[in-house]
Design an enzyme around this catalytic site. Structure first.
Site, PDB file in Angstrom:
ATOM      1  N   LYS A  56       0.844  -1.205   0.000  1.00  0.00           N
ATOM      2  CA  LYS A  56       0.000   0.000   0.000  1.00  0.00           C
ATOM      3  C   LYS A  56       0.876   1.250   0.000  1.00  0.00           C
ATOM      4  CE  LYS A  56      -0.382  -0.359   5.040  1.00  0.00           C
ATOM      5  NZ  LYS A  56      -1.194  -0.926   6.130  1.00  0.00           N
ATOM      6  N   TYR A  74      15.857  30.307   8.838  1.00  0.00           N
ATOM      7  CA  TYR A  74      14.686  31.037   9.325  1.00  0.00           C
ATOM      8  C   TYR A  74      14.688  31.122  10.850  1.00  0.00           C
ATOM      9  CZ  TYR A  74      12.383  30.764   4.757  1.00  0.00           C
ATOM     10  OH  TYR A  74      12.045  30.895   3.444  1.00  0.00           O
TER      11      TYR A  74
HETATM   12  C1  LIG Z   1      -0.504  -1.913   6.824  1.00  0.00           C
HETATM   13  C2  LIG Z   1      -1.096  -3.184   7.239  1.00  0.00           C
HETATM   14  C3  LIG Z   1      -0.305  -4.345   7.341  1.00  0.00           C
HETATM   15  C4  LIG Z   1       1.207  -4.316   7.197  1.00  0.00           C
HETATM   16  O1  LIG Z   1       1.762  -3.852   8.395  1.00  0.00           O
HETATM   17  P1  LIG Z   1       3.361  -3.815   8.612  1.00  0.00           P
HETATM   18  O2  LIG Z   1       3.502  -3.467  10.038  1.00  0.00           O
HETATM   19  O3  LIG Z   1       3.859  -2.738   7.724  1.00  0.00           O
HETATM   20  O4  LIG Z   1       3.884  -5.140   8.251  1.00  0.00           O
HETATM   21  C5  LIG Z   1      -0.923  -5.548   7.603  1.00  0.00           C
HETATM   22  N1  LIG Z   1      -2.269  -5.609   7.793  1.00  0.00           N
HETATM   23  C6  LIG Z   1      -3.058  -4.513   7.732  1.00  0.00           C
HETATM   24  C7  LIG Z   1      -4.520  -4.639   7.975  1.00  0.00           C
HETATM   25  C8  LIG Z   1      -2.500  -3.263   7.476  1.00  0.00           C
HETATM   26  O5  LIG Z   1      -3.277  -2.173   7.454  1.00  0.00           O
END
Ligand SMILES: *Cc1c(COP(=O)(O)O)cnc(C)c1O
Length: 389
Positions: free
Chosen positions: A43, A263
């Site tokens: 994702k 800044y």
């Molecule tokens: C993002 C996500 C994962 C992966 O998690 P990691 O800690 O990056 O391995 C797995 N299951 C769900 C439902 C997620 O939202």
């Protein structure tokens, strides 16, 4: 982007080692039983690393199951990988069902309304459609709440016309090894799975995998660990580094009288010193919180263990480093500096910014080119040479 463009440009780059991704995938596969599938979570563009490059490497390594968040990400991944199973964690928002069906994508069904809509799609298609059922065991985010899950238990016909292939839930505290939530969620998950129609089960994310075999069930869903983020913050990182953020010095000045930097004039050079400017800023996802706080190190060279403190505030497009501790010939225009990766991990730098490696990595902006190499085939791009792409 061609190699030529990259070397001509500002030089700021996120160097991604596809060999590291491959090694991490194998590492995880070796930690689970032969019967357990290691699915890849890609994702948010594979946590900012570029799903179109990362996912094919994983598929070539034998990964058959991929999770994204949204339907848009799922459709984009389908164009890259025609054969694999692709699941969208955010599920089938109303109206997205035809897209799921058309591209052979599997929605994660997060509530009974989603079940009904996917069932309607199956009726239209006149064919059973594969589905993932998500039950909530402690996140109160997505996934069926207890009341909905109980309806499904007593009315399993609600799944008629569907092929429920996987039951999932998500751990809230996997990176805290001894947290009682882990065992509580696992127990709840097992009990729910028993009362629902038989299907494969998946509970663990990357940290969950490291809680041991009782958390593996039939599938683990790994994101962070594949990208080299430490899935066991309570212990040394068992994964290989994948991403390194580098910037190139574009300006250098010797300061020999008291002088302020940046800044708000929050840093003052009081002794003779040398300030280097690197073209990366908070517009690129380099956290503004790191001003006067973090440091880089030389990407190459004999002095690559000397910290180069970020002095002054982080600007939108620039940061300034104090390079006074380096001999002048070690820091010149065009010299590369590691901002994370190498000596100081993405997790270390994220902690300085008050966040986690996940956020630091995924927020590195679009303006920063991803430069890919494969450490199992060739070395990382060097300080001066053209970059492999
Ligand atoms: C993002 C996500 C994962 C992966 O998690 P990691 O800690 O990056 O391995 C797995 N299951 C769900 C439902 C997620 O939202």
């Amino acid at each position: 982007m061609t190699a030529t463009d990259e070397t001509k440009g500002t030089g700021t780059r996120l160097v991604v080692d596809l060999g590291g991704v491959r090694r991490n995938y194998r590492n995880l596969v070796e930690r689970v039983a032969d019967t357990v599938t290691v699915a890849a979570v890609v994702k948010a563009d594979a946590y900012g690393l570029g799903a179109h490059r990362v996912a094919p490497v994983l598929a070539a390594e034998g990964c058959t199951d991929f999770f994204v968040a949204t339907i848009e990400e799922a459709v984009a991944l389908r164009a890259v990988l025609p054969e694999v199973r692709i699941y969208a964690l955010n599920g089938n928002i109303p109206g997205s069902e035809p897209d799921f069906a058309a591209h052979g994508l599997v929605p994660v069904l997060n509530d009974l309304g989603a079940v009904e809509r996917w069932q309607a799609q199956a009726r239209l298609a006149e064919t059973p459609l594969r589905a993932v059922i998500h039950i909530d065991t402690g996140m109160s985010r997505l996934g069926m709440a207890a009341s909905e899950r109980e309806r499904l238990e007593v009315e399993p016909q609600r799944l008629d016309g569907l092929t429920p292939s996987l039951l999932i839930s998500h751990l809230a505290c996997g990176e805290e090894r001894a947290h009682p939530m882990n065992e509580a969620q696992r127990t709840r998950f097992v009990e729910c799975a028993r009362r629902l129609p038989p299907m494969a089960a998946s509970l663990a994310n990357s940290p969950g995998l490291f809680l041991g075999a009782p958390y593996h069930f039939d599938m683990v869903r790994a994101g962070a660990a594949l990208y080299g983020i430490n899935p066991t913050p309570y212990a040394p990182n068992p994964m290989t580094e994948v991403a390194r953020l580098q910037g190139k010095i574009v300006a250098l000045r010797d300061v020999d009288s008291p002088m302020t930097v940046g800044y708000g004039a929050t840093h003052r050079v009081t002794h003779k010193g040398r300030i280097a400017t690197i073209p990366i800023g908070y517009a690129d996802g380099y956290p503004r919180a790191l001003g006067n706080l973090s440091s880089g190190v030389l990407a190459d060279g004999s002095k690559s263990d000397i910290p180069l403190p970020v002095v002054g505030r982080v600007s939108m497009d620039l940061i300034t480093l104090d390079v006074s501790a380096l001999p002048p010939d070690e820091a010149t225009i065009g010299t590369y500096v590691d901002l994370f990766g190498g000596r100081r991990t993405v997790d270390d730098v994220a902690a300085e910014a008050g966040t986690i490696g996940y956020e630091l990595l995924v927020r590195i902006g679009k303006r920063v080119p991803r430069v890919y190499h494969d450490s199992e085939v060739e070395p990382a791009p060097s300080k001066s040479g053209a970059d492999p792409v």
